[in-house]
Write a protein that holds these residues in place. Structure first.
Motif, short mmCIF file in Angstrom:
data_model
loop_
_atom_site.label_atom_id
_atom_site.label_comp_id
_atom_site.label_asym_id
_atom_site.label_seq_id
_atom_site.Cartn_x
_atom_site.Cartn_y
_atom_site.Cartn_z
N THR A 63 33.88 36.87 50.13
CA THR A 63 34.04 36.94 48.68
C THR A 63 32.82 36.38 47.96
O THR A 63 32.50 36.78 46.86
CB THR A 63 35.30 36.20 48.19
OG1 THR A 63 35.39 34.98 48.92
CG2 THR A 63 36.54 37.02 48.39
N LYS A 70 35.91 40.56 42.97
CA LYS A 70 36.38 40.04 41.68
C LYS A 70 35.94 40.98 40.56
O LYS A 70 36.70 41.28 39.64
CB LYS A 70 35.82 38.64 41.44
CG LYS A 70 36.35 37.61 42.45
CD LYS A 70 35.91 36.20 42.08
CE LYS A 70 36.50 35.17 43.04
NZ LYS A 70 35.83 35.15 44.33
N ASP A 100 43.03 35.33 47.91
CA ASP A 100 43.34 36.19 46.77
C ASP A 100 44.75 36.75 46.90
O ASP A 100 45.00 37.65 47.70
CB ASP A 100 42.31 37.34 46.72
CG ASP A 100 42.34 38.09 45.41
OD1 ASP A 100 43.42 38.19 44.80
OD2 ASP A 100 41.27 38.61 45.01
#
Length: 268
Positions: A63, A70, A100
């Protein structure tokens, strides 16, 4: 310590490295190459049998490196559907699901054994992911995933394990399940990565394509080839660049040059 730079220029070889690669021109016999192709699944299955879930570290960097997970949301807690093509034993999948809560993941792998390991993981939940065995070069993803239903596909250290003649089939297969305007996030071995220079003579299958001692194979990508592969299947290039890292082991005074390609391709 390590340093990292991104850009479009390939790594420059030292004279010794260039000489080593120039000398290594003998290809593995056609008979053995056909055998490796036929036994590809078996070899990856044996790899996971030997290493179980211990070989790859959990990839908590995903990420951080791919802010797109995102960025591709229109609002903060929007649910995302992702496909991890070539999920291995879940080293990327589970950190992502933990981090997430608004992700549903499809995940598939060539190796039936790897898929079993994913299903046995304590974090595995059918409410949050669907995992299945799949040869991306011939099994239709539409058998398990609705057409144009996926927001992000991750293709991380997967395409390099596939014969170059079949790579386009993987990209074509993924294209069908990706929503228009959405992306494939790619990371894999780049040309002149340290791993490429370590192959012994007699390991070469073709240009930038090698076989490891355990029968698994690895391709080392140039930026140009990757771009051509994706564009030929209808994708648009967003980002495509080399990431060069030099890992330094001060104790042993070793400098290890790592080269990856990190890219993002979009379905129009």
């Amino acid at each position: 310590g390590a340093f990292q730079k991104k850009g479009h220029s390939a790594r420059v070889l030292s004279p010794e490295e260039a000489e080593k690669l120039a000398k290594d021109q003998v290809l593995v016999s056609e008979f053995k190459q056909l055998k490796l192709e036929k036994e590809a699944q078996k070899n990856w299955d044996l790899f996971y049998k030997r290493n179980s879930t211990n070989f790859f570290k959990d990839r908590h960097w995903t990420t951080r490196e791919f802010q797109e997970l995102k960025a591709c949301r229109e609002f903060a807690d929007q649910k995302l559907t992702i496909l991890e093509a070539g999920c291995g034993v879940g080293n990327c999948l589970f950190p992502l699901l933990e981090e997430d809560m608004n992700i549903f993941a499809y995940a598939c792998d060539f190796s039936p054994r790897a898929v079993e390991y994913v299903k046995k993981n304590a974090l595995y939940s059918t409410e949050r992911c669907k995992v299945f065995q799949c040869d991306l070069t011939k099994d239709d993803l539409l058998d398990n995933i609705p057409a144009e239903s996926v927001d992000v596909v991750t293709l991380i250290f997967v395409l390099s394990a596939i014969h170059p003649d079949k790579m386009h089939l993987v990209l074509r297969n993924i294209y069908k399940v990706l929503k228009p305007g959405k992306c494939v996030l790619f990371r894999d071995y780049g040309l002149y990565d340290h791993a490429m220079l370590r192959f012994k003579s007699g390991s070469k299958l073709g240009e930038n394509f090698y076989v490891r001692q355990d029968g698994t194979r690895s391709y080392f990508f140039t930026e140009e080839l990757l771009s051509q592969l994706f564009k030929a299947e209808g994708y648009e290039q967003v980002v495509n660049e080399y990431v060069q890292r030099e890992t330094v082991n001060r104790k042993e005074d070793l400098r290890v040059p790592r080269v990856f390609l990190q890219s993002k391709f979009q379905k129009p």
